[in-house]
Scaffold this motif. Structure first.
Motif, PDB file in Angstrom:
ATOM      1  N   GLY A  31      -3.096   1.441   3.831  1.00  0.00           N
ATOM      2  CA  GLY A  31      -2.337   1.931   2.689  1.00  0.00           C
ATOM      3  C   GLY A  31      -3.005   1.609   1.355  1.00  0.00           C
ATOM      4  O   GLY A  31      -3.932   0.809   1.282  1.00  0.00           O
ATOM      5  N   SER A  32      -2.502   2.279   0.314  1.00  0.00           N
ATOM      6  CA  SER A  32      -3.040   2.031  -1.022  1.00  0.00           C
ATOM      7  C   SER A  32      -1.914   1.987  -2.050  1.00  0.00           C
ATOM      8  O   SER A  32      -0.962   2.750  -1.979  1.00  0.00           O
ATOM      9  CB  SER A  32      -4.052   3.120  -1.395  1.00  0.00           C
ATOM     10  N   VAL A  33      -2.046   1.053  -2.983  1.00  0.00           N
ATOM     11  CA  VAL A  33      -1.050   0.889  -4.043  1.00  0.00           C
ATOM     12  C   VAL A  33      -1.786   0.757  -5.372  1.00  0.00           C
ATOM     13  O   VAL A  33      -2.769   0.017  -5.475  1.00  0.00           O
ATOM     14  CB  VAL A  33      -0.177  -0.378  -3.812  1.00  0.00           C
ATOM     15  N   ILE A  57      -6.081  -1.646  -3.290  1.00  0.00           N
ATOM     16  CA  ILE A  57      -5.218  -1.903  -4.441  1.00  0.00           C
ATOM     17  C   ILE A  57      -5.972  -1.502  -5.706  1.00  0.00           C
ATOM     18  O   ILE A  57      -7.086  -1.972  -5.950  1.00  0.00           O
ATOM     19  CB  ILE A  57      -4.796  -3.391  -4.512  1.00  0.00           C
ATOM     20  N   GLY A  58      -5.368  -0.616  -6.492  1.00  0.00           N
ATOM     21  CA  GLY A  58      -5.912  -0.269  -7.790  1.00  0.00           C
ATOM     22  C   GLY A  58      -5.148  -1.028  -8.853  1.00  0.00           C
ATOM     23  O   GLY A  58      -3.947  -1.246  -8.729  1.00  0.00           O
ATOM     24  N   ILE A  59      -5.848  -1.456  -9.891  1.00  0.00           N
ATOM     25  CA  ILE A  59      -5.162  -2.168 -10.972  1.00  0.00           C
ATOM     26  C   ILE A  59      -5.689  -1.670 -12.310  1.00  0.00           C
ATOM     27  O   ILE A  59      -6.901  -1.577 -12.515  1.00  0.00           O
ATOM     28  CB  ILE A  59      -5.264  -3.704 -10.794  1.00  0.00           C
ATOM     29  N   MET A  93      -7.395 -11.479  -6.310  1.00  0.00           N
ATOM     30  CA  MET A  93      -7.017 -10.757  -5.086  1.00  0.00           C
ATOM     31  C   MET A  93      -8.094 -10.881  -4.019  1.00  0.00           C
ATOM     32  O   MET A  93      -7.801 -11.097  -2.843  1.00  0.00           O
ATOM     33  CB  MET A  93      -6.743  -9.284  -5.407  1.00  0.00           C
ATOM     34  N   GLU A  94      -9.352 -10.763  -4.430  1.00  0.00           N
ATOM     35  CA  GLU A  94     -10.442 -10.859  -3.452  1.00  0.00           C
ATOM     36  C   GLU A  94     -10.549 -12.275  -2.893  1.00  0.00           C
ATOM     37  O   GLU A  94     -10.939 -12.465  -1.733  1.00  0.00           O
ATOM     38  CB  GLU A  94     -11.763 -10.421  -4.082  1.00  0.00           C
ATOM     39  N   ASP A  99     -10.017  -8.635   3.082  1.00  0.00           N
ATOM     40  CA  ASP A  99      -9.714  -7.332   3.691  1.00  0.00           C
ATOM     41  C   ASP A  99      -9.392  -6.271   2.642  1.00  0.00           C
ATOM     42  O   ASP A  99      -9.354  -5.082   2.953  1.00  0.00           O
ATOM     43  CB  ASP A  99      -8.483  -7.430   4.612  1.00  0.00           C
ATOM     44  N   VAL A 100      -9.072  -6.713   1.415  1.00  0.00           N
ATOM     45  CA  VAL A 100      -8.569  -5.793   0.400  1.00  0.00           C
ATOM     46  C   VAL A 100      -9.700  -5.238  -0.459  1.00  0.00           C
ATOM     47  O   VAL A 100     -10.534  -5.988  -0.964  1.00  0.00           O
ATOM     48  CB  VAL A 100      -7.549  -6.505  -0.508  1.00  0.00           C
ATOM     49  N   LYS A 101      -9.704  -3.919  -0.597  1.00  0.00           N
ATOM     50  CA  LYS A 101     -10.640  -3.290  -1.539  1.00  0.00           C
ATOM     51  C   LYS A 101      -9.902  -3.105  -2.862  1.00  0.00           C
ATOM     52  O   LYS A 101      -8.812  -2.525  -2.899  1.00  0.00           O
ATOM     53  CB  LYS A 101     -11.086  -1.934  -0.983  1.00  0.00           C
ATOM     54  N   VAL A 102     -10.471  -3.610  -3.941  1.00  0.00           N
ATOM     55  CA  VAL A 102      -9.816  -3.525  -5.248  1.00  0.00           C
ATOM     56  C   VAL A 102     -10.584  -2.552  -6.141  1.00  0.00           C
ATOM     57  O   VAL A 102     -11.811  -2.637  -6.250  1.00  0.00           O
ATOM     58  CB  VAL A 102      -9.746  -4.912  -5.930  1.00  0.00           C
TER      59      VAL A 102
END
Lengths: 274, 81
Positions: A31-33, A57-59, A93-94, A99-102
């Motif tokens: 998923g992506s948020v 996750i985009g910020i 976050m990293e 596991d998370v791509k930011v």
């Protein structure tokens, strides 16, 4: 996609839950948020979504970390002062979860870039601190048929509501119509905000994103949840969709995005009253 | 002669609680209804907790075999999708 033993251990408390399980955890990882605003609301939301293993996750935030932010914007530390908030948030976050791509957007969200940014995400969190941004996010999500969770905090109060397209539920504009006149609502620079309020409401937003991605439970659609920290009182206000809403109604009069003028005292940043 | 055919096996002796159950649960999710999973586990905490947790998920426990070397094989029939 098979889990490694390390992933099984990392996500074990999710996988054990019947409502999440292996399938739900895979949905989170796929998923992506997008989190708009790396401030008070965005900080806890980003931390918990990264920890939960949301795969992308985009910020977005144009600001740098300021000393007055640190009382509530817990994704940033003292060593991050003057660093772009999106960079500081990305590092946090990293560090929590590889596991998370930011993806970072060190920019103001406006009518000329928001559609291009939100198109890549499954769910959007409004963690902004000003009404022009809130109406812009709402209108863009309605037009692009994107689900999102609105939230706002001030002093000892907070509120949130989730919008899902094609679900016969109200959007933010169904409820609030137009931005309030300048200075009708104080910014949190003027009025103050308790730091823990950002944690409570930001975490509720993260919960909405997790429920949306996994399909677990019920979303906060058609209901505005308000929280009074001084009385420790949650209220659920049921709200109908407005068939005459200017953006999501039957005959919308708003068909292009609007950049409302920013209230002078609040700046165009994410940190002033969030 | 066993009256069942083992579809798949999973070894949970290399992990500790609660990943023991998680690893077994993941293996079960990969299977179809009616398939048989053999779960290789250590004596002690896994034997006490994993069978119970699998049962709570609605699956059918067919047998718990003592291998005599401090390990057990739990034979489970998958119930549900």
């Amino acid at each position: 996609m098979a889990f490694t033993n390390e992933q099984l251990e990392r996500y074990s408390r999710h996988i054990i839950l019947n409502e999440i399980g292996v399938k739900g955890q895979k949905k989170l990882l796929n998923g992506s948020v997008l989190i708009i605003g790396a401030g008070g609301l965005g900080s806890p939301a980003a931390l918990y979504l990264a920890a939960a293993g949301v795969g992308h996750i985009g910020i977005a935030d144009a600001d740098v970390v300021d000393l007055s932010n640190l009382q509530r914007q817990v994704i940033h530390g003292t060593a991050d002062l003057n660093k772009p908030k999106v960079e500081s948030a990305r590092e946090s976050m990293e560090a929590i979860n590889p596991d998370v791509k930011v993806t970072t957007y060190h920019d103001f969200i406006a009518s000329d870039n928001i559609m291009d940014i939100i198109k890549d995400y499954d769910f959007i969190l409004d963690g902004t601190d000003n009404f022009p941004a809130k109406f812009l996010i709402n209108d863009a999500c309605v037009m692009a048929k994107k689900p999102f969770c609105h939230a706002g905090i001030l002093r000892f109060g907070g509120q949130l509501m989730t919008y899902v397209p094609d679900a016969n539920v109200p959007c933010y504009r169904c409820v609030f119509k137009n931005p309030p006149p300048k200075d009708a609502v104080p910014t949190c620079k003027q009025a103050g905000v308790i730091g823990a309020m950002a944690g409570i409401i930001g975490c509720l937003q993260a919960m909405e994103a997790i429920k949306y991605l996994t399909g677990a439970g019920e979303l906060l659609t058609g209901t505005l949840l308000t929280y009074d920290g001084l009385k420790n009182e949650f209220r659920r206000v049921k709200l109908p969709k407005d068939d005459h809403c200017a953006v999501c109604g039957e005959e919308p009069t708003i068909t292009e995005l609007i950049d409302y003028e920013q209230a002078e005292c609040s700046g165009i940043s994410s940190d002033d009253y969030k | 002669m066993a009256d069942y055919q083992i579809t798949d096996r999973v070894d949970i002796t290399d992990v500790v609680c609660p990943v023991t159950f998680v690893k077994a649960k993941v293996a079960l999710e990969e299977l179809d209804e009616g398939d048989i999973l053999s779960v290789h586990m250590n004596d002690g905490e896994p034997v006490q907790n994993v069978p119970r947790s699998i049962k709570e998920e609605g699956h059918q426990i067919l047998k718990l075999e003592d291998n005599g070397d401090g390990t057990y094989d739990l034979i489970v029939r998958k119930v549900g999708e």
